[in-house]
Design a protein around this motif. Structure first.
Motif, PDB file in Angstrom:
ATOM      1  N   HIS A  19       1.071  -1.225  -0.002  1.00 15.22           N
ATOM      2  CA  HIS A  19      -0.095  -0.017   0.042  1.00 15.22           C
ATOM      3  C   HIS A  19       0.860   1.359   0.106  1.00 15.22           C
ATOM      4  CE1 HIS A  19      -3.000   3.093   1.208  1.00 15.22           C
ATOM      5  NE2 HIS A  19      -3.883   1.945   0.954  1.00 15.22           N
ATOM      6  N   GLN A  28      -5.476  -8.898  -0.041  1.00 16.20           N
ATOM      7  CA  GLN A  28      -6.669  -9.125  -0.407  1.00 16.20           C
ATOM      8  C   GLN A  28      -6.422  -9.765  -1.801  1.00 16.20           C
ATOM      9  OE1 GLN A  28      -9.883  -6.502  -1.438  1.00 16.20           O
ATOM     10  NE2 GLN A  28     -11.343  -7.689  -0.196  1.00 16.20           N
ATOM     11  N   PHE A 192       1.939 -33.023 -16.177  1.00 13.10           N
ATOM     12  CA  PHE A 192       0.514 -32.888 -16.062  1.00 13.10           C
ATOM     13  C   PHE A 192       0.051 -34.357 -15.481  1.00 13.10           C
ATOM     14  CE2 PHE A 192      -3.973 -32.635 -18.308  1.00 13.10           C
ATOM     15  CZ  PHE A 192      -4.242 -31.621 -17.392  1.00 13.10           C
ATOM     16  N   LEU A 198      -4.858 -37.760  -9.597  1.00 14.34           N
ATOM     17  CA  LEU A 198      -5.697 -36.571  -9.049  1.00 14.34           C
ATOM     18  C   LEU A 198      -6.543 -37.235  -8.312  1.00 14.34           C
ATOM     19  CD1 LEU A 198      -5.240 -33.873 -10.477  1.00 14.34           C
ATOM     20  CD2 LEU A 198      -7.426 -34.325 -11.831  1.00 14.34           C
TER      21      LEU A 198
ATOM     22  N   GLU B  37      -8.061 -23.550 -12.292  1.00 17.60           N
ATOM     23  CA  GLU B  37      -7.059 -24.188 -11.306  1.00 17.60           C
ATOM     24  C   GLU B  37      -7.451 -24.673  -9.833  1.00 17.60           C
ATOM     25  OE1 GLU B  37      -3.519 -21.813 -10.901  1.00 17.60           O
ATOM     26  OE2 GLU B  37      -2.741 -22.852  -9.551  1.00 17.60           O
ATOM     27  N   GLU B  68     -18.775  -9.915   1.170  1.00 15.95           N
ATOM     28  CA  GLU B  68     -18.295  -8.799   1.378  1.00 15.95           C
ATOM     29  C   GLU B  68     -19.068  -7.642   2.016  1.00 15.95           C
ATOM     30  OE1 GLU B  68     -14.966  -7.722  -0.137  1.00 15.95           O
ATOM     31  OE2 GLU B  68     -14.664  -9.853  -0.018  1.00 15.95           O
ATOM     32  N   HIS B 108     -13.473 -16.281  -4.114  1.00 16.41           N
ATOM     33  CA  HIS B 108     -13.418 -16.902  -2.592  1.00 16.41           C
ATOM     34  C   HIS B 108     -14.872 -17.528  -2.349  1.00 16.41           C
ATOM     35  CE1 HIS B 108     -11.052 -13.089  -1.723  1.00 16.41           C
ATOM     36  NE2 HIS B 108     -10.356 -13.897  -2.149  1.00 16.41           N
ATOM     37  N   THR B 124     -13.681 -33.559  -5.871  1.00  8.89           N
ATOM     38  CA  THR B 124     -13.788 -32.571  -6.937  1.00  8.89           C
ATOM     39  C   THR B 124     -12.261 -32.702  -7.311  1.00  8.89           C
ATOM     40  OG1 THR B 124     -15.141 -30.944  -5.855  1.00  8.89           O
ATOM     41  CG2 THR B 124     -13.871 -30.213  -7.416  1.00  8.89           C
ATOM     42  N   ILE B 125     -12.291 -32.699  -8.605  1.00  4.23           N
ATOM     43  CA  ILE B 125     -10.969 -32.470  -9.328  1.00  4.23           C
ATOM     44  C   ILE B 125     -10.693 -31.263 -10.244  1.00  4.23           C
ATOM     45  CG2 ILE B 125     -10.074 -34.984  -9.114  1.00  4.23           C
ATOM     46  CD1 ILE B 125     -11.011 -35.110 -12.211  1.00  4.23           C
ATOM     47  N   CYS B 126      -9.701 -30.536  -9.990  1.00  2.00           N
ATOM     48  CA  CYS B 126      -9.479 -29.353 -10.751  1.00  2.00           C
ATOM     49  C   CYS B 126      -8.460 -29.469 -12.004  1.00  2.00           C
ATOM     50  CB  CYS B 126      -9.123 -28.261  -9.799  1.00  2.00           C
ATOM     51  SG  CYS B 126     -10.317 -27.766  -8.748  1.00  2.00           S
ATOM     52  N   GLU B 127      -8.241 -28.346 -12.512  1.00  9.43           N
ATOM     53  CA  GLU B 127      -7.474 -28.470 -13.838  1.00  9.43           C
ATOM     54  C   GLU B 127      -7.269 -29.600 -14.610  1.00  9.43           C
ATOM     55  OE1 GLU B 127      -3.184 -26.576 -12.466  1.00  9.43           O
ATOM     56  OE2 GLU B 127      -3.741 -27.753 -10.866  1.00  9.43           O
ATOM     57  N   THR B 128      -8.515 -29.833 -14.891  1.00  9.39           N
ATOM     58  CA  THR B 128      -9.125 -30.949 -15.911  1.00  9.39           C
ATOM     59  C   THR B 128     -10.244 -30.661 -16.392  1.00  9.39           C
ATOM     60  OG1 THR B 128      -8.426 -32.404 -13.903  1.00  9.39           O
ATOM     61  CG2 THR B 128      -9.737 -33.627 -15.883  1.00  9.39           C
ATOM     62  N   PHE B 191      -8.857  -1.448  -5.979  1.00  9.39           N
ATOM     63  CA  PHE B 191      -8.659  -1.516  -4.594  1.00  9.39           C
ATOM     64  C   PHE B 191      -8.709   0.086  -4.189  1.00  9.39           C
ATOM     65  CE2 PHE B 191      -7.804  -5.569  -5.639  1.00  9.39           C
ATOM     66  CZ  PHE B 191      -8.078  -6.560  -4.652  1.00  9.39           C
ATOM     67  N   PRO B 193      -8.719   1.834   0.040  1.00  5.62           N
ATOM     68  CA  PRO B 193      -8.814   1.610   1.446  1.00  5.62           C
ATOM     69  C   PRO B 193     -10.617   1.393   1.953  1.00  5.62           C
ATOM     70  CG  PRO B 193      -7.266   3.206   1.047  1.00  5.62           C
ATOM     71  CD  PRO B 193      -8.098   2.975  -0.133  1.00  5.62           C
ATOM     72  N   LYS B 231     -15.593  -5.092   0.248  1.00  4.50           N
ATOM     73  CA  LYS B 231     -15.059  -4.532   1.249  1.00  4.50           C
ATOM     74  C   LYS B 231     -13.916  -3.534   0.975  1.00  4.50           C
ATOM     75  CE  LYS B 231     -16.024  -6.227   5.209  1.00  4.50           C
ATOM     76  NZ  LYS B 231     -16.573  -7.389   5.624  1.00  4.50           N
ATOM     77  N   GLU B 232     -12.885  -3.897   0.426  1.00  6.23           N
ATOM     78  CA  GLU B 232     -11.863  -3.125  -0.016  1.00  6.23           C
ATOM     79  C   GLU B 232     -11.532  -2.867  -1.479  1.00  6.23           C
ATOM     80  OE1 GLU B 232      -8.798  -5.393   2.257  1.00  6.23           O
ATOM     81  OE2 GLU B 232      -8.531  -3.577   3.327  1.00  6.23           O
ATOM     82  N   SER B 233     -12.750  -2.898  -2.157  1.00  2.00           N
ATOM     83  CA  SER B 233     -12.497  -2.640  -3.637  1.00  2.00           C
ATOM     84  C   SER B 233     -13.906  -2.296  -4.086  1.00  2.00           C
ATOM     85  CB  SER B 233     -12.081  -4.167  -4.291  1.00  2.00           C
ATOM     86  OG  SER B 233     -12.957  -5.033  -3.888  1.00  2.00           O
ATOM     87  N   GLU B 273      -6.557   1.515  -7.080  1.00  2.07           N
ATOM     88  CA  GLU B 273      -5.385   0.642  -7.922  1.00  2.07           C
ATOM     89  C   GLU B 273      -6.239  -0.274  -8.372  1.00  2.07           C
ATOM     90  OE1 GLU B 273      -1.522  -1.709  -6.827  1.00  2.07           O
ATOM     91  OE2 GLU B 273      -2.518  -0.677  -5.286  1.00  2.07           O
ATOM     92  N   LYS B 275      -6.936  -3.674 -10.083  1.00  2.00           N
ATOM     93  CA  LYS B 275      -6.115  -5.059 -10.083  1.00  2.00           C
ATOM     94  C   LYS B 275      -6.492  -6.175 -11.150  1.00  2.00           C
ATOM     95  CE  LYS B 275      -5.644  -8.936  -7.859  1.00  2.00           C
ATOM     96  NZ  LYS B 275      -6.179  -9.882  -6.990  1.00  2.00           N
TER      97      LYS B 275
END
Ligand SMILES: Cc1cc2nc3c(=O)[nH]c(=O)nc-3n(C[C@H](O)[C@H](O)[C@H](O)COP(=O)(O)OP(=O)(O)OC[C@H]3O[C@@H](n4cnc5c(N)ncnc54)[C@H](O)[C@@H]3O)c2cc1C
Ligand SMILES: Cc1cc2nc3c(=O)[nH]c(=O)nc-3n(C[C@H](O)[C@H](O)[C@H](O)COP(=O)(O)OP(=O)(O)OC[C@H]3O[C@@H](n4cnc5c(N)ncnc54)[C@H](O)[C@@H]3O)c2cc1C
Lengths: 281, 432
Positions: A19, A28, A192, A198, B37, B68, B108, B124-128, B191, B193, B231-233, B273, B275
């Motif tokens: 910041h 965040q 991979f 997996l 991912e 939020e 989130h 659960t499987i990811c990246e597939t 973002f 404050p 919250k912050e954005s 800012e 993001k």
């Protein structure tokens, strides 16, 4: 052949910001990733397993959320994963971290001897590159830093040959195992994983070790108490406005070089040129 | 891969997580496959969560879900190049728990929602990535993935793979989505404050504001802009029909840049800012664009089935509800020992028709076409309204009666008397 790979979950530093006013780190929305260097270490360990068979154990010391990083390592093909997690570890610096990890590795050795220990070259958040060497020192084993390639392993002779990047060249080194290796970037590419890996990763019953399980009785050696390092201030360095420029000599004549240098300076600072010209008169 | 599942859910977005959670709760053996991912990693960041839909699935979500701010104020703005005109509705009633709407960060929220599904027993499987459906004749019997050893079998597959669902198209169940039926939205997170946000919007610690925008923000194209407080954005973005972007040769980020520079919006994000920048498609074809949503061994939920209420910018709640209903259909059939045949899965359609999902989409079924063919709602009217307001407010020695007359004339000049009546009728038909 049994390799232990130490990994650390880090905030994706490409997305972290300090910041500008309060100088606090803004975390965040910053995703947690596996320290990129540690993936090169893990892939190297997995390649050795492909060649020689054996087991790859992944270890991290971190908060409960580091579980995700370990499961990811399992999905790449690691066999076992241990999360060393205890409130008592909070605030550990490199001294305390290497102490805790060493104790953990000793515990692992009680069950199965360890031939190689891998760490990344350094982390992208702490950047100290001290944890690997710290562990090697404490274990009193061989240490190979900045390894760019594992050339060969001789399980009979218990020897390992590696290439190590050093200033101005590459060293070929041979040493005895057990040995700790800190891995450089760009040496390989993470695989991979198979669907089976997996599934195993998703279902794996993750081992979580508290400080006792990791064989630590002395709380003075870990966490804040065991950490002499004090971060006194965090600040964002002012971005450098211009990049440094290298000027090479053409004919080894320092005079020519000086002229080039002055010409460059004067184009940047025309006032300076006038000033000097005035004084020269 | 020898292992077989009762159900495979493709996608770990709102629809997929709702389905996987409901199936696992119902005791079915569920595998969920996500390309990103992590669950939510592919999702456009900020969003508004409507409590009702999630509450029906996880009644005490408020205790643990990452939320939020709850919304206490809704602003609706019509913009021209230099002004905005609109309403602000703030009510203390929105400040009493249980709150009705929240801002969330999708990455989130989706991870939390997926964790609930896994805790309930889903795998659960990811990246597939699911590359295609495995068929036995017309019946779906599993999926193929991009992983080694990547074929997995199941009695049913729920397609919750989001807006540009390739799988149903590839299997020949549905046709390709048309550009006129999808909007392209771009969105950024800025973002700031927490105190700055609260001061700028005059809100307390947990309170939030949403601004919905229409008019010149969309450069005369059919679309809307939005801004809301996290919250912050601050999340802000703009969406327009894909076909319009093509026609008008405007890029989405040019539009967003214009929006950020608007004198009514710039001060709200000043000093922030930026993001994240993300572009994502939104199905906007409405009721008439909904494809076949079930068949032998397969069901479609969420954006993949075009279940989005464009005018109210509701999507995630329809996704959750359709995911839940698809799952319930399977749980009920399983309990009754009935196969997942097309005839039996038609119960899903019946459930949809009974729910708010189809009722709402049906209500607005004419809207996409009417707005599509009548750009004046996004171009001429915002200008006219803004000028009218200025004429009334500015004190300049002109008497009020003449002012009213000139406003009236400006509307007639722009649209003709008949045109005005026609537009009013069309607007009424669109939302009736
Ligand atoms: C902004 C900032 C603030 C900090 N504040 C404090 C503070 O207040 N107090 C304090 O004591 N320390 C603080 N630290 C230090 C922090 O705890 C260190 O990151 C930690 O000790 C590890 O050092 P490193 O990240 O430099 O690792 P390095 O030595 O660079 O890591 C080398 C390799 O060691 C392995 N490794 C490192 N850490 C782990 C781990 N936890 N588990 C498994 N393997 C690992 C990995 O393979 C890694 O590639 C701070 C660091 C930063 C960046
Ligand atoms: C800019 C913007 C703003 C929005 N704002 C709101 C809002 O404020 N409120 C609201 O209610 N709705 C909003 N929506 C709509 C909402 O985001 C969607 O309706 C909702 O996310 C749909 O959920 P879903 O589960 O159907 O699809 P998604 O959330 O898109 O999930 C689909 C998932 O499937 C995965 N997937 C896709 N193909 C494959 C494959 N082949 N194999 C494996 N995985 C796959 C994707 O990675 C993704 O995670 C907004 C949309 C946009 C674009």
């Amino acid at each position: 052949m049994h390799s232990v790979v130490c990994i650390k979950q880090v905030p994706d530093s490409a997305q972290i910001r300090v910041h500008p006013v309060t100088n606090t780190i803004m975390r965040q929305g910053v995703p947690a990733i596996i320290n990129p260097y540690d993936l090169f270490a893990l892939e190297e360990a997995l390649r050795l397993k492909d060649r020689f068979g054996g087991t790859v154990t992944v270890v991290t010391m971190g908060p409960p959320m580091a579980e995700a990083a370990l499961r990811k390592c399992l999905s790449y093909g690691a066999d076992d994963a241990i999360l060393v997690s205890d409130r008592a570890f909070a605030g550990s610096d490199t001294l305390a971290t290497s102490f805790a990890l060493t104790s953990t590795i000793r515990k692992i050795m009680e069950n199965m001897p360890v031939d190689l220990i891998f760490t990344g070259k350094q982390t992208i958040d702490g950047d100290t590159a001290q944890v690997g060497p710290g562990i090697a020192k404490r274990l009193d084993c061989q240490l190979l830093t900045y390894v760019s390639k594992i050339v060969d392993v001789d399980l009979e002779q218990r020897e390992i040959q590696v290439e190590r990047r050093a200033e101005g060249g590459v060293q070929f080194l041979k040493t005895a195992m057990p040995c700790l290796i800190t891995m450089l970037e760009g040496t390989n590419e993470m695989r991979f994983g198979d669907l089976d890996d997996l599934f195993r990763a998703a279902r794996y019953d993750l081992k979580v070790w508290n400080k006792e399980a990791a064989g630590i009785d002395d709380a003075e050696m870990i966490g804040l108490k065991g950490s002499p390092t004090v971060v006194s201030k965090v600040f964002a360095p002012r971005p450098r406005s211009q990049r440094a420029e290298m000027i090479e000599t053409q004919d080894n004549d320092p005079k020519n070089l000086a002229v080039t240098l002055l010409a460059k300076m004067f184009t940047q600072h025309p006032k300076l040129e006038k000033e000097i010209a005035k004084r020269a008169r | 891969m020898a292992e077989k599942f009762d159900v495979i859910v493709v996608g770990a977005g709102m629809a997929g997580n709702a389905a996987a959670y409901t199936l696992a709760q119902g005791g079915l053996k569920v595998l969920q496959i996500e390309r990103g991912e992590t669950p939510g990693s592919k999702n456009v960041q900020g969003a508004i969560l409507y409590s009702d839909a999630i509450e029906k699935i996880i009644p005490d979500f408020r205790d643990e879900a990452p939320l939020e701010r709850h919304l206490i104020e809704q602003r609706v703005w019509v913009l021209d190049d230099t002004s905005y005109m609109g309403t602000h509705y703030r009510s203390e009633d929105f400040n009493k728990p249980p709150y009705n709407r929240y801002t969330i960060i999708r990455a989130h929220f989706d991870q939390w929602f997926n964790k609930k599904a896994r805790e309930a027993g889903a795998l659960t499987i990811c990246e597939t990535t699911v590359t295609e459906l495995l068929l036995d004749g017309k019946k779906v019997v599993g999926v193929r993935t991009d992983r080694k050893g990547g074929e997995i079998y199941a009695d049913a597959v729920i397609l919750a793979d989001g807006v540009n669902s390739r799988l149903a198209v590839k299997a020949g169940f549905n046709s390709e989505i048309k550009p006129k039926d999808v909007a392209l939205a771009v969105k950024e997170i800025h973002f700031l404050p927490q105190e700055t946000i609260e001061a700028r919007f005059n809100i307390g610690e947990e309170e939030g504001v949403v601004i919905e925008m229409a008019g010149k923000i969309s450069a005369g194209m059919m679309g809307t802009g939005f801004l809301y407080t996290n919250k912050e954005s601050i999340t802000l973005g703009v969406g327009c029909m894909l076909s319009d972007f093509k026609e008008q040769q405007v890029t989405p980020y040019e539009l967003l840049d214009r929006m950020k520079a608007h004198p009514s919006i710039a001060p709200l994000i000043a000093g922030s800012e930026m993001k994240e920048y993300a572009a994502h498609l939104i199905p906007e074809g409405g009721y008439n664009a909904i494809p076949q949503v079930y068949g032998d061994g397969w069901l479609i939920a969420g954006d993949a089935g075009q279940f989005v209420n464009g005018i109210h910018r509701e999507g995630s709640n329809l996704a959750m509800t359709t995911g839940m209903l698809a799952a319930r259909t399977l749980v009920e059939l399983k309990a009754a020992g009935k196969p997942f045949s097309a005839a039996n899965l038609s119960r899903y359609k019946a459930k949809l028709d009974e729910s708010f999902v189809m009722k709402d989409l049906k209500k607005y079924r004419r809207m996409p076409d009417i707005f599509h063919n009548n750009k004046q709602f996004f171009t001429t009217y915002p200008d006219l309204l803004s000028k009218a307001a200025q004429t009334l407010i500015r004190v300049d020695g002109v008497d009020k009666k003449s002012k009213e007359k000139s406003i009236k004339q400006s509307f007639i000049n722009a649209r003709t008397r008949l045109g005005l009546i026609g537009d009013a009728f069309k607007f009424w038909r669109a939302v009736e």
